[in-house]
Design an enzyme around this catalytic site. Sequence first.
Site, PDB file in Angstrom:
ATOM      1  N   GLY A  36      10.679  24.175 -38.007  1.00 39.40           N
ATOM      2  CA  GLY A  36      11.056  23.501 -36.767  1.00 39.40           C
ATOM      3  C   GLY A  36       9.925  23.625 -35.761  1.00 39.40           C
ATOM      4  N   GLN A  61       5.665  23.804 -27.705  1.00 36.11           N
ATOM      5  CA  GLN A  61       4.783  24.645 -28.534  1.00 36.11           C
ATOM      6  C   GLN A  61       3.426  24.000 -28.787  1.00 36.11           C
ATOM      7  OE1 GLN A  61       8.124  25.398 -31.528  1.00 36.11           O
ATOM      8  NE2 GLN A  61       7.029  27.331 -31.622  1.00 36.11           N
ATOM      9  N   CYS A 101       8.902  32.793 -35.143  1.00 39.99           N
ATOM     10  CA  CYS A 101       8.515  31.703 -34.253  1.00 39.99           C
ATOM     11  C   CYS A 101       7.015  31.486 -34.375  1.00 39.99           C
ATOM     12  CB  CYS A 101       8.882  32.051 -32.811  1.00 39.99           C
ATOM     13  SG  CYS A 101       8.492  30.728 -31.653  1.00 39.99           S
ATOM     14  N   LEU A 102       6.611  30.228 -34.512  1.00 38.14           N
ATOM     15  CA  LEU A 102       5.189  29.915 -34.648  1.00 38.14           C
ATOM     16  C   LEU A 102       4.414  30.300 -33.388  1.00 38.14           C
ATOM     17  CD1 LEU A 102       5.371  26.457 -36.470  1.00 38.14           C
ATOM     18  CD2 LEU A 102       4.788  28.682 -37.460  1.00 38.14           C
ATOM     19  N   HIS A 113      17.368  27.586 -31.863  1.00 40.32           N
ATOM     20  CA  HIS A 113      16.050  28.172 -31.576  1.00 40.32           C
ATOM     21  C   HIS A 113      15.153  27.128 -30.888  1.00 40.32           C
ATOM     22  CE1 HIS A 113      12.387  30.618 -32.965  1.00 40.32           C
ATOM     23  NE2 HIS A 113      11.850  29.454 -32.645  1.00 40.32           N
ATOM     24  N   GLU A 114      15.134  25.910 -31.432  1.00 39.57           N
ATOM     25  CA  GLU A 114      14.279  24.858 -30.859  1.00 39.57           C
ATOM     26  C   GLU A 114      14.766  24.441 -29.471  1.00 39.57           C
ATOM     27  OE1 GLU A 114      11.716  24.729 -32.346  1.00 39.57           O
ATOM     28  OE2 GLU A 114      12.312  25.332 -34.350  1.00 39.57           O
ATOM     29  N   HIS A 128      13.678  26.707 -26.823  1.00 33.79           N
ATOM     30  CA  HIS A 128      12.300  26.429 -26.396  1.00 33.79           C
ATOM     31  C   HIS A 128      12.290  25.397 -25.259  1.00 33.79           C
ATOM     32  CE1 HIS A 128       9.595  28.621 -29.051  1.00 33.79           C
ATOM     33  NE2 HIS A 128      10.165  28.162 -30.153  1.00 33.79           N
TER      34      HIS A 128
END
Length: 176
Positions: free
Chosen positions: A52, A57, A100-101, A142-143, A146
């Site tokens: 995702g 990000q 998380c990236l 999660h997204e 963000h």
Amino acid sequence: MTKESNMAILPLVIAPDERLNTPSEPVKVVDDSIRKLLDDMLDTMYANDGIGLAAVQVGVHKRCIVVDLAVRDGGRDPIKFINPEIIRKSDETHVFQEGCLSFPDQYSDVIRPSSVTVRYLNERGEQKEIEASELLATCLQHEMDHLDGLLFVDRLSRLKRDMLLRKLAKQRRDAV
Ligand code: GNR
Ligand code: NI
């Protein structure tokens, strides 16, 4: 030129960075620039082995996310979400180990509602709804966090969050 060749891998924003704590703005018009953003986000997500990605990000404060759980089995099944909203969430919760990236190599269990219904616009600007459970429910939440300027570590106890932040800082020092 094909659509594919126009896609781009964008640099990721890595914590700690104020941009990750800044809420994103709703998309007003779903146009080619938004479609290009979503394609670039997918390219960036695949290049970094993520499931995702939120626009913030890659430094863009627009309410856009992409998700693809099929990559775990070597396939492709991308879903693009514009202005996603949770319209229903279960009382039941579950625990998934999240990463998380924007928070490389740090993982922790996070408790979230185990299923959610999300209303969103697709890349043609049509309103859609999706019912998600299991990993998709966790990933979408999660997204969407963000988009509100929240990271998964913000959902942990202060002790655990501080521990992960210290580990990230140490990892950065050691990498220099
Ligand atoms: O790639 C990712 N994996 C993941 C695993 C468990 C829960 C959430 C995620 S999302 C993450 C990519 C990312 O940082 N998205 O914002
Ligand atoms: Ni993330």
